[in-house]
Every structure is written in structure tokens, then in C-alpha cells.
Design an enzyme around this catalytic site. Structure first.
Site, PDB file in Angstrom:
ATOM      1  CD  GLU A  83      -3.086  -0.874   2.225  1.00 20.71           C
ATOM      2  OE1 GLU A  83      -2.824  -0.212   3.242  1.00 20.71           O
ATOM      3  OE2 GLU A  83      -4.195  -1.379   2.016  1.00 20.71           O
ATOM      4  CD  GLU A 133      -3.923  -5.999   2.742  1.00 21.43           C
ATOM      5  OE1 GLU A 133      -4.560  -5.229   3.488  1.00 21.43           O
ATOM      6  OE2 GLU A 133      -2.678  -6.022   2.673  1.00 21.43           O
TER       7      GLU A 133
HETATM    8  C1  GLA Z   1      -3.835  -2.527   5.393  1.00 15.59           C
HETATM    9  C2  GLA Z   1      -2.504  -3.244   5.353  1.00 15.59           C
HETATM   10  C3  GLA Z   1      -2.493  -4.513   6.147  1.00 15.59           C
HETATM   11  C4  GLA Z   1      -3.229  -4.349   7.456  1.00 15.59           C
HETATM   12  C5  GLA Z   1      -4.634  -3.882   7.180  1.00 15.59           C
HETATM   13  C6  GLA Z   1      -5.477  -3.726   8.417  1.00 15.59           C
HETATM   14  O1  GLA Z   1      -4.647  -2.862   4.399  1.00 15.59           O
HETATM   15  O2  GLA Z   1      -2.083  -3.511   4.040  1.00 15.59           O
HETATM   16  O3  GLA Z   1      -1.163  -4.863   6.382  1.00 15.59           O
HETATM   17  O4  GLA Z   1      -2.560  -3.416   8.223  1.00 15.59           O
HETATM   18  O5  GLA Z   1      -4.586  -2.639   6.577  1.00 15.59           O
HETATM   19  O6  GLA Z   1      -5.547  -4.892   9.121  1.00 15.59           O
END
Ligand code: GLA
Length: 762
Positions: free
Chosen positions: A173, A246
Site C-alpha cells: 500500500e 486484501e
Molecule cells: C492494510 C494493510 C495490512 C493491514 C490492514 C489492516 O490494508 O495492508 O497490512 O494493516 O490494513 O488490518
């Protein structure tokens, strides 16, 4: 489409395969494959259970395991690598292969993941020329050393080399942090050069994709559902393949805030939609596990600090101890429904046995100094990093020569401190509430001041990633003067062999920090949960294995003790009490308690209890109405006047669905004048966003701040806030203010209840 993968373990002679991103699809040996993937983290699962969790993944219908790699786990000190035991990631990948699962590798080097420092090793902070997550030579050199070491372990396991690693993610991210494409490009090259000869990808939230994608490399989207998935990815990679790297069917917890739980119904529908529409998906988390040792991270929010607890249960389909929640079965049904005709999933393995043990008293006690090793003399305070320490606790001691009274201030406390004067506890300081000072009266000459500081978890997300030093990071002043002449002691207790400590005392009645020891008997080995309800704050070891930190504020009250760490018969337990309540008994229960908040003495919200439900009697009804979706003030006149001291705002619906917000509320007296809010106090709410969106914001006189229902928690209606007006008042109207930013979540139908005294609670 190849839904359940035909992947078979390579055995002795590994045959090369191919994995491609081509013509809008993922192709395995030329055949289309839809990834049904779930995230698991090897440090958060006892090594003895890796296979167990993989089998449960397979039985739910997953064909791929997604796994971050945690740099801090593998390079705890610069240039010292560890790939053994719990850090044996190659074995983790091999077990996945043996169970017929692909692996999507996410080596960071930054991973976020609610892990201390987002997975970075602490020592990056010792080099002041380093700028992480950027095109910075010192940082990139460190990344390269780590990625090359990882490549040696894992490159033999790519599909191209006959293994099961199908893709590798670059960074994590990144678009949420910055937009340095030169850095991203260099990182991608490094990953390839380390031997990862499979397709690469990036992942970002939809709005952040423009900053985080790398031209030519597959962008994937986090958190998107429905058509948004396609529209997000098409902007940068027209035609896909579409991959939600995700998908969040749940969320993580924060110490001191209610347990996050998300019903399975909506996520199951979203998953179904993705599978039907050819979208590949990774469930974050499929199985969260446990932050053993001290590996949890923390978030910051406008100066607040929100550390995550030891349990990373996440309300994921597979719970902390491999237990299948209803979500697991709901997802399994969805996946089964979408499999090609005639294909069935393997049966769900039987639950692992659990066990209990009866209440025992930990009678033996040893003072904190038992754990003291080398002590360092320093004129000024030093940080944990200065002491080459990663996690745990750090102890500062100095002598105050002459009597003095005044404020003791810790400038930049990270993160929790217990203060002792001449061996007696005088108070605690807590970064969560910006509580960094206490009144100290030193009456004796040559008084000894001790400050024991806990690293509560380094920030793992956002701009404060760069502000992650631990301990006392600036200075300590007393009555305005800096205190000097310190003796500093590292207490990285996770490495200390607590089983070797000497416990000189059979009983100790004081509340000083120290260690308690005892034994308990197990008849039949199984997973168990140590109930720490009523204890203060500290950490637990059983048979020398660290179960992690406990904290009575909850919502986690039990510590997961995996069966493989137990013995039939006698087991030794050591509890470190940073802060003691005097409780010395504990027992083993057969189910975790993850949703019980306890007393939080440093909180400005001590009076507020989330788990209480007010009894709202029709008889106490004051008003029933509907607010408009607009900014500015709206006024609601009552039918006559009402006499009340406590006012409950009971929100039945909101323009933001399950999210609601109010910027400011006012009440008018019988003459139509605005009632002064100086004595007002929030005494209850069933939902609020920590620090930034607390309910106090609706009575702070500021139109720019707002109460917001909890983020990521989606609390069902009604949302409730109870205000204590301080005195019994006669009230004729209620007013609310919404600003432009918040009006999308403005409240719609609402009721007001009022009582001249307190509300009763169920
Ligand atoms: C983001 C991150 C993950 C985690 C989630 C929340 O999407 O990429 O590593 O921190 O948030 O659980």
C-alpha cells in the site's frame, strides 16, 4: 477456470511450472486460475500448528496462502540473519506445497500488518541518514541485503523453479504513504535480482492506486468490493486480471476499545460476487493468530496512540486458535457453491482438543532487579534504540539530591511508564491519553527515582512510521529542571530466560513491578487460555515460552497457550507485573475472552462503559424526529419543556448507513437561550472512533470536530450517546450542527430520552 488448483507438491524432483499474468487472467501452466487466497502470518502461528492451519485453509476452499515476510523476524540485528524454527519461512512455504497450496509472497520490506514498525527491524532507526520507504541509498542497501538473504531461502520455491510461490508483492500500500516511483522501481528490480522469477504485483486502496502502482506491474486493489474492483484496476491495467489482494471480512482490535466483530452475512455475499465475477481474492485475515512476544504494532491518530493487543484473532474466519467461526462455514459454503460441477472440498478437520486447569496462586515473587543485566551510566536519558534494544521494557534510575516538589514531565514518552520514588509506586503515565506528567513531592535528600517504560508497539502505519524511537526519547524534567545522571537498564524480557530467574520471596504484598512464579497441573494436553482478568499489566511465560503481553483494560482478557507448549503434569508459569493490582491467582479456561473491557484508570473516559445498555423507557421519551442531510444547524423544538439531567441521543438511522456523526449539539432553556455546556460530560456511548471521533467532540463547542461511530466496527443501530448536563435543567429544544465534511454520515431518524437522574442499565 481452474478454481481449486491442481497443484501437487513437487516431492524430490521439482518440476518447473509457469505462472503468468496474461490476457486478463492468471495462468498456471497455461490454464486459467482464479486465486482464492487467505492471509496467514508464520510468526503469529506456533510452528507446530502451521500444517494444521493450512489444512483448515484448504478445507475452507482456499487454493493460495498469502503471507507477509517480517524483516524484523529475520534480521533482528544488522547482518545477523535467522531463518530457523518459528522464522523458518522456507518450511512454511514447503508445508503449503505439501498441502497443495500456492503461496503469494509479500516480503515488504514494509508490510504494515499491525506488526511492530510495520515489520521493519528497530535498528533502521539508528542510522540518521536513512529515510525509509524512499529512494535513499542507506535504506536501499539495507533492503537489498535482506531481500538477497530471503532470496537464498525462498527463490528455490518459486513455481518457475518447481515450487509453489506464484507471485511476489512489491512494498505494501505504498500509495497511502508517498509516490516515489523511482524507489518502487528499484525495489522491484531488487526482488527480481534476489531470484524471484515470477510475476510481481503491488496492492493499494483504490484512491491510492495512482501513487502506488508501478507501470507494467500488476496493480491489485485492497478493500474494494463489487464493480469498484474492475473500475479501479482498469485505470492502470485495463482488462485485469482483477485481484483484491486484501478483502476485509473483519478488523483488528485496539487495547482499551471494544472487540471488533463483523457478522459474516455481508462479507459472504461480497465473496460470492467476486467468485461469480471471476475476481481473484485474498481474505485479510483468513487466520490472524497471536502477537507472541512483543510484536504488536500501533496506530497514531492526530497525536493519539492506539496499540494493538496480543491477540490478532481479527474475528477472521479461522479464529486465534484455529477455531472455525460461523464465518468460516459461511465462506466455505460460498466457495463450494462456486466450484465446478462435481468438485467437492475436503472435510473440515475436527477441532483441536482444548483443556483447562484449576485456579492456582502464584506465590513466589522476585523484584524487577532480578532481570537486570548490564547497566549503563549516562548523563542524559537514552532510547531503547541507543541501547540496541528492539522490544520489551527499559528502566531508568536517578538520584534526586535535595527535596523538591513539582511536576515530573517525560518529554516524548514511548509508551507507558510506571514511576517509583524510593521504591514506592507513585503513578503511571500513558501515551494513549497524552498523559506525560505527574505531581512529585520529594521529601528526602538523595531520593531514588525510577521510571520503568514499556514499548507498547511501534507505529505500523502512516506518517508516524518515522517517529518510532522507544523509551524516554527526549528528556525528563522535575519542577522545570532536566534530571540528569541516569543509570539505564535494558529489559528485553522476551529473550531473557525467565525460567532461570531466582525467586527469593515466598510472598510479596506490595505493588512494585516484579515477577510472580507458580506451577499448574495439566491432565490432558490441549489448547488452553490463561484467564488474566483482574490482573494489571505485564507479560506471561509458560515453560519459558512467551505468550505475550496482558493488560486488564481488555478487550482481551485471556492469553492463548498452545497445546504444543504444554506438558502433561507440572507446568511452570511466570508473570511479569509492570503494574500490579495485587491479584495473584489465575486459571486455564477452554475458550478465549476477547471482548471484555476492564477498568482503564488513565482514560479520560473512565465513566464510560461500552458494554452497558441503557434502559430507554418510553416514559422518558423527550422527542422523536428526523434530521435533514444538510450542513449547518438544525433545531428540534419539544412539545413543551422537559426536565432532565441525563440526555440520551438514540440514533435509529443515518445517512451514512451504519456510520453516523454529529459535529455539535446544543440544548435551549425555557427562554430559548443556548444552555452553557461547561459542566457537560459524556457518560456513555456504544460506539465512537477513538480519540479523533470521540463523543466529547459533540459537546466541545467546536464545529470542526465531530463524534463519529467507530471506524471499521460498523456498529448496528441504534447508536447511542448519553450526556450528563451536570445539573437538572429545563429544556425546550435540541439543536445539532453538521459541517460539510461530516454531513454524508449525518443522523436521520433519532429519539431523545431524558431523565432528571441517571439512566438505568441492563
Ligand atoms: C492494510 C494493510 C495490512 C493491514 C490492514 C489492516 O490494508 O495492508 O497490512 O494493516 O490494513 O488490518
Amino acid at each position: 477456470m481452474l478454481l481449486a488448483v491442481a497443484f501437487v507438491a513437487g516431492g524430490c524432483c521439482k518440476k518447473p511450472h509457469s505462472f503468468e499474468v496474461k490476457d486478463g487472467s492468471f495462468l498456471y501452466d497455461g490454464e486459467k486460475v482464479q486465486l482464492i487466497c487467505g492471509e496467514m502470518h508464520y510468526p503469529r502461528i506456533p510452528v507446530e500448528y502451521w500444517r494444521d492451519r493450512m489444512q483448515r485453509a484448504k478445507a475452507m476452499g482456499l487454493n493460495t496462502i498469502s503471507a507477509y515476510v517480517f524483516w524484523a523476524v529475520h534480521e533482528p540485528q544488522p547482518g545477523e540473519f535467522n531463518f530457523e524454527g518459528q522464522a523458518d519461512i522456507a518450511r512454511f512455504v514447503e508445508i503449503a506445497a505439501e498441502e497443495g497450496l500456492f503461496v503469494l509472497l509479500r516480503p515488504g520490506p514494509y508490510v504494515c500488518a499491525e506488526f511492530d514498525f510495520g515489520g521493519y527491524p528497530y535498528w533502521l532507526q539508528k542510522d540518521s541518514t536513512m529515510k525509509w520507504r524512499s529512494d535513499n541509498p542507506a535504506f536501499l542497501a539495507a533492503c537489498e541485503r535482506y531481500l538477497n538473504a530471503l532470496g537464498k531461502e525462498l527463490a528455490p520455491h518459486t513455481v518457475t523453479n518447481g515450487g509453489n510461490i506464484i507471485m511476489v508483492q512489491v512494498e505494501n500500500e505504498y500509495g497511502s504513504y508517498s509516490d516515489d516511483k523511482v524507489y518502487l522501481g528499484k525495489l522491484a528490480e531488487m526482488i527480481k535480482n534476489a531470484g524471484f522469477n515470477v510475476p510481481l504485483m503491488t496492492c493499494d486502496g483504490s484512491g491510492q492506486m495512482p501513487y502506488g502502482y508501478i507501470p507494467g506491474i500488476l496493480p491489485t486493489v485492497n478493500g474494494a468490493v463489487g464493480e469498484d474492483i474492475m473500475t479501479s484496476i482498469d485505470r492502470f491495467y485495463p482488462g485485469g486480471p482483477y485481484f483484491v489482494a486484501e478483502f476485509y471480512p473483519a478488523w483488528f482490535d485496539v487495547w482499551g476499545l471494544p472487540h471488533s466483530a463483523v457478522d459474516y452475512k455481508q462479507p459472504a455475499e461480497q465473496l460470492d460476487w467476486m467468485l461469480k465475477n471471476g475476481v481473484s481474492v485474498s481474505i485479510y485475515m483468513f487466520h490472524g493468530g497471536t502477537n507472541f512476544h512483543y510484536t504488536n504494532g500501533a496506530n497514531t491518530n492526530n497525536g493519539s496512540y492506539e496499540p494493538q493487543p496480543t491477540s490478532y484473532d481479527y474475528d477472521a474466519p479461522l479464529g486465534e486458535y484455529g477455531n472455525a467461526y460461523p464465518k468460516y462455514h459461511a465462506f466455505r459454503e460460498v466457495i463450494q457453491r462456486n466450484l465446478p460441477e462435481g468438485m467437492t472440498l475436503p472435510p473440515v478437520p475436527a477441532d483441536n482438543p482444548t483443556t483447562t486447569f484449576a485456579e492456582v496462586e502464584l506465590t513466589e515473587w522476585a523484584p524487577l532487579s532480578t532481570a537486570f543485566g548490564d547497566r549503563v551510566k549516562s548523563e542524559r536519558t537514552m532510547t531503547m534504540e541507543d541501547m540496541n534494544q528492539d522490544y520489551g521494557y527499559i528502566h531508568y534510575e536517578t538520584v534526586i539530591p535535595a527535596p523538591v516538589s513539582g511536576k515530573l514531565v517525560i518529554d516524548e514518552l514511548r509508551d507507558y511508564a510506571v514511576v517509583l520514588l524510593n521504591g514506592e509506586v507513585v503513578g503511571s503515565l500513558d501515551r494513549r491519553f497524552r498523559k506525560d506528567a505527574l505531581q512529585l513531592d520529594v521529601r528526602e535528600p538523595n531520593s531514588v527515582l525510577e521510571i520503568l517504560v514499556e514499548n507498547g508497539g511501534r507505529v505500523n502505519y502512516g506518517k508516524d512510521l518515522v517517529n518510532n524511537l522507544k523509551g524516554i526519547t527526549k528528556r525528563v524534567t522535575l519542577a522545570g529542571e532536566e534530571l540528569k545522571g541516569w543509570t539505564i537498564t535494558s529489559l528485553p524480557l522476551h529473550r531473557a530466560d525467565v525460567t532461570k530467574f531466582v525467586f527469593p520471596r515466598l510472598r510479596h504484598e506490595g505493588n512494585q513491578p516484579g515477577f510472580c512464579r507458580g506451577t499448574f497441573e495439566i491432565e490432558k494436553v490441549g489448547d488452553t487460555f490463561i484467564d488474566m482478568t483482574g490482573w494489571g499489566k505485564g507479560a506471561v511465560w509458560v515453560n519459558g515460552k512467551s505468550l505475550g503481553k496482558f493488560w486488564g483494560i481488555g478487550p482481551q482478557q485471556t492469553m492463548y497457550l498452545p497445546a504444543p507448549w504444554l506438558k502433561k503434569g507440572k507446568n511452570e508459569i511466570v508473570v511479569f507485573e509492570m503494574e500490579s493490582t495485587g491479584k495473584r491467582t489465575l486459571c486455564g479456561v477452554d475458550k478465549p475472552i476477547l471482548n471484555k473491557l476492564g477498568p482503564d484508570k488513565n482514560s479520560f473516559k473512565v465513566a464510560r462503559e461500552y458494554n452497558r445498555v441503557p434502559v430507554l423507557d418510553e416514559f422518558d421519551g423527550v422527542f422523536k424526529g428526523k434530521a435533514a442531510k444538510k450542513s449547518g444547524w438544525q433545531e428540534f423544538k419539544f412539545d413543551g419543556t422537559k426536565t432532565l439531567r441525563h440526555l440520551c441521543i438514540d440514533i435509529q438511522s443515518s445517512y451514512g448507513g451504519n456510520s453516523s456523526a454529529i459535529c455539535e449539539v446544543e440544548l435551549l432553556d425555557e427562554g430559548g437561550n443556548v444552555i452553557n455546556k461547561r459542566k457537560w460530560n459524556i457518560v456513555h456511548t456504544n460506539t465512537e472512533s477513538a480519540i479523533e471521533g470521540i463523543a466529547e467532540n459533540m459537546i466541545d463547542g467546536k464545529e470542526g470536530t465531530a463524534w463519529r461511530s467507530a471506524a471499521g466496527e460498523a456498529k448496528d443501530m441504534p447508536h447511542q450517546v448519553i450526556i450528563d448536563l451536570g445539573n437538572i435543567r429545563t429544556v425546550s429544544a435540541f439543536r445539532i450542527y453538521m459541517n460539510d465534511a461530516e454531513k454524508k454520515n449525518g443522523i436521520k431518524e433519532f429519539r431523545l430520552y431524558g431523565r432528571p437522574q441517571f439512566f438505568l442499565y441492563e
